[in-house]
Design a protein around this motif. Structure first.
Motif, PDB file in Angstrom:
ATOM      1  N   VAL A   8       9.668  33.811 -57.203  1.00  0.00           N
ATOM      2  CA  VAL A   8       9.786  32.801 -58.666  1.00  0.00           C
ATOM      3  C   VAL A   8       9.921  33.255 -59.314  1.00  0.00           C
ATOM      4  N   GLU A   9      11.631  33.030 -60.091  1.00  0.00           N
ATOM      5  CA  GLU A   9      12.382  34.259 -61.344  1.00  0.00           C
ATOM      6  C   GLU A   9      11.489  33.158 -62.428  1.00  0.00           C
ATOM      7  N   LEU A  10      11.436  34.446 -63.145  1.00  0.00           N
ATOM      8  CA  LEU A  10      10.815  34.129 -64.237  1.00  0.00           C
ATOM      9  C   LEU A  10      11.537  34.335 -66.063  1.00  0.00           C
ATOM     10  N   GLY A  11      12.516  34.600 -65.469  1.00  0.00           N
ATOM     11  CA  GLY A  11      13.701  35.054 -66.920  1.00  0.00           C
ATOM     12  C   GLY A  11      13.543  35.536 -67.867  1.00  0.00           C
ATOM     13  N   GLY A  12      13.087  36.662 -67.505  1.00  0.00           N
ATOM     14  CA  GLY A  12      12.603  38.023 -69.197  1.00  0.00           C
ATOM     15  C   GLY A  12      14.045  38.388 -69.585  1.00  0.00           C
ATOM     16  N   ARG A  13      14.847  38.205 -68.629  1.00  0.00           N
ATOM     17  CA  ARG A  13      15.694  38.759 -69.887  1.00  0.00           C
ATOM     18  C   ARG A  13      16.424  37.983 -70.511  1.00  0.00           C
ATOM     19  N   SER A  14      15.835  36.665 -70.592  1.00  0.00           N
ATOM     20  CA  SER A  14      17.186  34.902 -71.037  1.00  0.00           C
ATOM     21  C   SER A  14      15.718  35.465 -72.682  1.00  0.00           C
ATOM     22  N   ALA A  15      16.400  34.615 -73.744  1.00  0.00           N
ATOM     23  CA  ALA A  15      15.824  34.880 -75.091  1.00  0.00           C
ATOM     24  C   ALA A  15      14.827  33.695 -74.742  1.00  0.00           C
ATOM     25  N   ARG A  16      14.927  32.777 -74.318  1.00  0.00           N
ATOM     26  CA  ARG A  16      13.858  31.947 -74.436  1.00  0.00           C
ATOM     27  C   ARG A  16      13.156  32.091 -72.907  1.00  0.00           C
ATOM     28  N   PRO A  17      12.222  32.651 -72.338  1.00  0.00           N
ATOM     29  CA  PRO A  17      11.639  32.865 -71.130  1.00  0.00           C
ATOM     30  C   PRO A  17      10.975  31.393 -70.878  1.00  0.00           C
ATOM     31  N   PRO A  18      10.986  30.700 -69.857  1.00  0.00           N
ATOM     32  CA  PRO A  18       9.743  29.909 -69.496  1.00  0.00           C
ATOM     33  C   PRO A  18       8.523  30.451 -69.750  1.00  0.00           C
ATOM     34  N   ASP A  19       7.819  29.367 -70.544  1.00  0.00           N
ATOM     35  CA  ASP A  19       6.247  29.586 -70.477  1.00  0.00           C
ATOM     36  C   ASP A  19       5.398  29.226 -69.088  1.00  0.00           C
ATOM     37  N   SER A  20       3.703  30.477 -69.208  1.00  0.00           N
ATOM     38  CA  SER A  20       2.857  30.053 -67.367  1.00  0.00           C
ATOM     39  C   SER A  20       3.078  28.569 -67.492  1.00  0.00           C
ATOM     40  N   ARG A  21       2.915  27.442 -67.975  1.00  0.00           N
ATOM     41  CA  ARG A  21       2.558  25.970 -67.482  1.00  0.00           C
ATOM     42  C   ARG A  21       4.162  25.233 -66.883  1.00  0.00           C
ATOM     43  N   THR A  22       5.189  26.127 -67.471  1.00  0.00           N
ATOM     44  CA  THR A  22       6.336  25.740 -67.473  1.00  0.00           C
ATOM     45  C   THR A  22       6.633  26.737 -65.766  1.00  0.00           C
ATOM     46  N   VAL A  23       6.175  27.682 -65.586  1.00  0.00           N
ATOM     47  CA  VAL A  23       5.899  28.359 -64.003  1.00  0.00           C
ATOM     48  C   VAL A  23       5.013  27.248 -63.141  1.00  0.00           C
ATOM     49  N   LEU A  24       4.309  27.176 -63.182  1.00  0.00           N
ATOM     50  CA  LEU A  24       2.910  26.585 -62.883  1.00  0.00           C
ATOM     51  C   LEU A  24       3.969  25.330 -62.198  1.00  0.00           C
ATOM     52  N   LEU A  25       4.356  24.338 -62.707  1.00  0.00           N
ATOM     53  CA  LEU A  25       4.741  23.246 -62.442  1.00  0.00           C
ATOM     54  C   LEU A  25       6.080  23.600 -61.698  1.00  0.00           C
ATOM     55  N   ASP A  26       6.635  24.948 -61.956  1.00  0.00           N
ATOM     56  CA  ASP A  26       7.646  24.834 -60.795  1.00  0.00           C
ATOM     57  C   ASP A  26       7.524  25.374 -59.121  1.00  0.00           C
ATOM     58  N   VAL A  27       6.033  26.011 -59.502  1.00  0.00           N
ATOM     59  CA  VAL A  27       5.561  26.538 -58.213  1.00  0.00           C
ATOM     60  C   VAL A  27       5.086  25.402 -56.852  1.00  0.00           C
ATOM     61  N   LEU A  28       4.435  24.913 -58.020  1.00  0.00           N
ATOM     62  CA  LEU A  28       3.941  23.522 -57.533  1.00  0.00           C
ATOM     63  C   LEU A  28       4.736  22.653 -56.501  1.00  0.00           C
ATOM     64  N   ASP A  29       5.686  22.478 -57.938  1.00  0.00           N
ATOM     65  CA  ASP A  29       7.384  21.737 -56.778  1.00  0.00           C
ATOM     66  C   ASP A  29       7.299  22.290 -55.484  1.00  0.00           C
ATOM     67  N   ARG A  30       8.026  23.278 -55.893  1.00  0.00           N
ATOM     68  CA  ARG A  30       8.630  23.992 -54.932  1.00  0.00           C
ATOM     69  C   ARG A  30       7.642  24.164 -53.649  1.00  0.00           C
ATOM     70  N   LEU A  31       5.881  24.136 -53.774  1.00  0.00           N
ATOM     71  CA  LEU A  31       5.338  23.963 -52.955  1.00  0.00           C
ATOM     72  C   LEU A  31       5.267  22.223 -51.868  1.00  0.00           C
ATOM     73  N   GLY A  32       5.885  21.704 -52.686  1.00  0.00           N
ATOM     74  CA  GLY A  32       5.849  20.311 -52.212  1.00  0.00           C
ATOM     75  C   GLY A  32       4.723  19.786 -52.843  1.00  0.00           C
ATOM     76  N   VAL A  33       3.522  19.707 -53.959  1.00  0.00           N
ATOM     77  CA  VAL A  33       2.779  19.397 -54.679  1.00  0.00           C
ATOM     78  C   VAL A  33       2.892  18.825 -55.750  1.00  0.00           C
ATOM     79  N   SER A  34       2.518  17.115 -55.722  1.00  0.00           N
ATOM     80  CA  SER A  34       2.383  16.540 -57.087  1.00  0.00           C
ATOM     81  C   SER A  34       2.103  16.576 -58.449  1.00  0.00           C
ATOM     82  N   PRO A  35       1.723  16.995 -59.506  1.00  0.00           N
ATOM     83  CA  PRO A  35       0.651  17.759 -60.427  1.00  0.00           C
ATOM     84  C   PRO A  35      -0.204  16.193 -60.275  1.00  0.00           C
ATOM     85  N   THR A  36      -0.479  16.542 -60.884  1.00  0.00           N
ATOM     86  CA  THR A  36      -1.296  15.650 -61.215  1.00  0.00           C
ATOM     87  C   THR A  36      -2.539  15.570 -63.162  1.00  0.00           C
TER      88      THR A  36
END
Length: 624
Positions: A332-360
Motif C-alpha cells: 500500500v503506497e501512502l505517498g508520504g513524499r507528496s505535498a498532500r498525502p492521502p488521509d486514512s479514510r482514502t487509504v482504507l477505501l483503496d485497500v478494501l477495493d484491492r481486496l475486492g470488498v465493496s464499502p457499505t
C-alpha cells in the motif's frame, strides 16, 4: 503483432508467422522480450548466444542479428542500440501482444480474486492465463538461455495451475480435476501441493482409500529421495481424511492454506541487494516470532532518510516471510513524499477495493470494521510504504488483528503504540562499493577500488546515490571511475550528477527538507556552515546562540528528521555531504539575517565571523 515465448519463440503478424530462423535469432529476440523494455547488455546477449564458446567476431555478429531482426519485424517494432546493449520497444499506438505479459497480468488478477474468495472469477482468470501457454517455454532457443530462464517461467505456470485448482476445488469440481491432478503429480513427484489437492479431490469423489494411498506413495518417495517426511500440513490433511472416514460423517475436509508465498502480490527487491543483514533479521523476528496478545497485529516500522533503502528492505523482509504470511501480501503506497498525502479514510477505501470488498459506508471506523472482517482469520502482511505520519496509518493498524504490518516512513513514527522500530543508517563503505560493483561490474570497480571507495564516500553511503552512480558507469563503459568521482566531488554539481532515468537524488531529498518546520529549517541553514566535519553540541550551541540543552533538542530533532547523523564519537554529529549540497544549492547566499524563534528560544544568525573557542569554526552572532 503477437510475440510468443511461452512455447516455441515466434512472431505473428495477424495469421502469418514471421520467419525467425535459427536458434541464435530466436535467442536474441527472446532475450529482448524477456527484458520488458529494459536494455540488455552486450555481455548478457553474448552469454546467452554462445555461453563460453565465443566466436572471434562476437560483437559483429550481435550487430548482424540486430539488423536481421529489424528487417524481419519492420519499422513498427523498434530495436534500439542503447549502450551498453540493445532494447526492444513495443509500439504503444498499436499495442503488440506478448503472451508472457498477458499470462502474468491474468495470473495476478486471478491470485487476487482467489485471495478475496471470488473463486469463480479466479478460475476463469487463471484458466485464461494458462491458455497463453503453447508448450514448453522458450522453445528453439540456445541451451544456455533455456537453462537460465525456463525454470522460473515453468514455476510461474505451476503456481498459476495450483491456484486455479484451489479455486475449482472450492467450487466443488473435485471429480473433474482428478485427471489433471494425476498428471501433475506424475510430472512433479516431489511437489507437495498437487498431492494435497489430489488427496482432497479423490476423497470428495468417494475415493478415500485412493486419497490415503496418494499420501503413502508421497511419503515413500520423500523418504527414498530426500530422507524427509511430509510436511505438518499434509500430515494434518491425511489425519482429517482418516477422521472424516467414519459412519455418519457429513462434513468437508479442511485443506491446508494455499501457499500464496510462491506468488506474492509484491514486486521483488532488486537482485543486487546488499547489506542490512541485522535489520532484516530484526524485522523478520518482529513480524514472525514476537508474541502478540488479544489478537493484535504484529507491527514493525522501518524509518530513515529518503533514498536510504526502506522500501527495498521491506520487500526483502516480505519475501523472507512469504510462507509465514501465506494468504496475501499487499503493498500500500501512502505517498508520504507528496505535498498532500492521502488521509486514512482514502487509504482504507483503496485497500478494501484491492481486496475486492465493496464499502457499505464512508465513515472511517466503519471502514475499519469492514477491513477487519475481510482479513479475519487470514495470514496477511500489509506493507505500508512511505507513511506520512501516525494519524494516516493508525486506523489501519487496528483493522488487521493477527496479521502483520510493515511500515516504512521518513519519520520515526514515535507516537505509534506497540511497534518494533528499526532505523536505517547509511551503508558502510565496503557495502557501498559492493553495490557499486554489482551494478557497474566487479572487474571495473576492483581495478579502481580506491576511487570506488571515494565515490561511496561522496554518495554518503545512501543506496539510491550509489545505485545511480553505478548505473551511470554501467551506461558509460568508456568512463574511468575517477571521472565520475571528480564530478561528484564538486558540491555545486553533485546533485545534478546523481540523476539517471527516473532516479534523482535531489527529487528524493527535497521532500525531507521541505517537511522540516520553519525553525528547524533555519537552524539547519545556520549549522551547515560547519561543513562536513564532526562537531559537538557545544559548538552548535555557540553557533545558534542558545544553551547547550536547547541546542541538544535542536540536534535531536534534526537527527530524527534524518538530515543529521550522530557519530560514534561521544557528543559528535556530522551532516551527510548530500544534505550539505542540497542546502547549499537552495541558498548559496549568506544564512538569513532574521531571528528565528522556537518556543522561548531564538536561533541567532550571523552578523560576521569570529572564532568559537577551541572549536575553530565560524560563529553566527545575533544582531546588537
Amino acid at each position: 503483432m503477437r510475440f510468443q515465448v511461452l512455447g516455441p519463440v515466434s512472431v505473428w503478424a495477424g495469421d502469418v508467422r514471421l520467419d525467425i530462423r535459427g536458434s541464435k535469432m530466436r535467442t536474441f529476440l527472446a532475450s529482448l522480450l524477456l527484458a520488458r523494455g529494459r536494455v540488455v547488455s552486450d555481455a548478457r546477449l553474448i552469454k546467452m548466444l554462445w555461453d563460453e564458446d565465443l566466436p572471434a567476431t562476437t560483437q559483429a555478429q550481435v550487430q548482424t542479428y540486430a539488423s536481421r531482426l529489424r528487417s524481419v519485424l519492420g519499422a513498427e517494432i523498434k530495436i534500439e542500440r542503447t549502450p551498453p546493449g540493445y532494447r526492444l520497444e513495443l509500439p504503444s499506438a498499436r499495442p503488440a501482444r506478448l503472451d508472457l505479459l498477458e499470462f502474468e497480468e491474468l495470473s495476478t488478477q486471478g491470485h487476487e480474486a482467489l485471495a478475496s474468495g471470488r473463486h469463480a472469477e479466479a478460475s476463469r482468470l487463471l484458466r485464461s492465463a494458462l491458455a497463453r501457454w503453447n508448450g514448453q517455454a522458450l522453445g528453439g532457443v540456445t541451451d544456455h538461455l533455456a537453462t537460465v530462464e525456463q525454470p522460473r517461467l515453468e514455476e510461474a505456470k505451476l503456481t498459476a495451475q495450483e491456484e486455479c485448482i484451489d479455486a475449482e476445488l472450492a467450487l466443488g469440481r473435485h471429480q473433474a480435476l482428478i485427471t489433471e491432478l494425476t498428471a501433475l503429480v506424475a510430472s512433479h513427484p516431489l511437489r507437495e501441493r498437487p498431492r494435497a489437492q489430489l488427496m482432497t479431490a479423490l476423497h470428495h469423489s468417494g475415493r478415500t482409500a485412493d486419497a490415503l494411498d496418494v499420501y503413502q506413495q508421497f511419503r515413500t518417495v520423500l523418504a527414498d529421495e530426500l530422507g524427509l517426511d511430509p510436511s505438518t500440513e499434509l500430515q494434518n490433511l491425511r489425519q482429517s481424511i482418516v477422521t472424516a472416514f467414519s459412519p455418519g460423517w457429513s462434513g468437508t475436509v479442511r485443506m491446508p492454506a494455499p501457499d500464496r508465498g510462491r506468488a506474492p502480490a509484491l514486486p521483488p527487491e532488486p537482485s543486487d541487494f546488499v547489506g542490512r543483514t541485522q535489520e532484516v533479521s530484526r524485522a523478520c523476528a518482529a513480524l514472525a516470532d514476537s508474541p502478540v496478545d488479544n489478537g493484535m497485529s504484529r507491527v514493525c516500522a522501518v524509518s530513515g532518510m529518503s533514498g536510504i533503502g526502506k522500501t527495498v528492505l521491506a520487500l526483502r523482509v516480505a519475501r523472507k516471510l512469504r510462507h509465514h504470511y501465506s494468504d496475501r501480501q499487499l503493498l500500500v503506497e501512502l505517498g508520504g513524499r507528496s505535498a498532500r498525502p492521502p488521509d486514512s479514510r482514502t487509504v482504507l477505501l483503496d485497500v478494501l477495493d484491492r481486496l475486492g470488498v465493496s464499502p457499505t459506508t464512508t465513515t472511517t471506523w466503519a471502514l475499519v470494521e469492514q477491513l477487519r472482517q475481510a482479513l479475519a482469520g487470514t495470514r496477511t502482511l500489509l506493507v505500508l510504504d512511505d507513511a506520512a505520519n501516525e494519524r494516516q496509518i493508525r486506523p489501519l493498524l487496528s483493522a488487521v488483528p493477527g496479521c502483520g504490518v510493515l511500515v516504512t516512513s521518513r519519520t520515526p513514527l514515535a507516537a505509534l503504540e506497540g511497534v518494533r522500530r528499526i532505523a536505517l543508517d547509511a551503508l558502510s563503505g565496503d557495502e557501498s562499493v559492493l553495490l557499486l560493483s554489482r551494478i557497474a561490474g566487479v572487474e571495473r570497480v576492483e581495478a579502481e577500488r580506491s576511487t570506488a571507495q571515494r565515490i561511496a564516500e561522496l554518495c554518503s553511503g545512501i543506496p539510491l546515490a550509489v545505485r545511480i552512480s553505478g548505473s551511470r558507469l554501467a551506461t558509460r563503459p568508456h568512463w574511468l571511475l575517477h571521472r565520475l568521482a571528480e564530478r561528484l566531488a564538486d558540491p555545486r554539481r553533485v546533485l545534478t550528477e546523481l540523476s539517471v532515468g527516473d532516479l534523482d537524488v535531489r527529487d528524493c531529498l527535497l521532500p525531507t527538507h521541505a517537511a522540516l518546520d520553519i525553525e528547524l529549517r533555519r537552524a539547519l541553514d545556520s549549522l551547515v556552515a560547519l561543513g562536513p566535519r564532526d562537531f559537538s553540541c557545544a559548538t552548535a550551541a555557540k553557533l545558534l546562540g542558545v544553551s547547550v540543552a536547547e541546542a541538544q533538542d535542536v540536534l535531536d530533532d534534526l537527527v530524527a528528521a534524518y538530515v543529521l547523523r550522530r557519530e560514534d564519537s561521544q557528543d559528535g554529529y556530522r551532516f551527510p555531504a548530500l544534505i550539505l549540497a542540497l542546502v547549499g544549492e537552495r541558498d548559496e547566499a549568506a544564512v538569513p539575517s532574521i531571528p528565528v524563534h522556537r518556543t522561548e528560544r531564538a536561533y541567532r544568525v550571523p552578523a560576521g565571523p569570529e572564532q568559537l573557542g577551541d572549536d575553530n569554526v565560524r560563529s553566527l552572532r545575533s544582531p546588537a
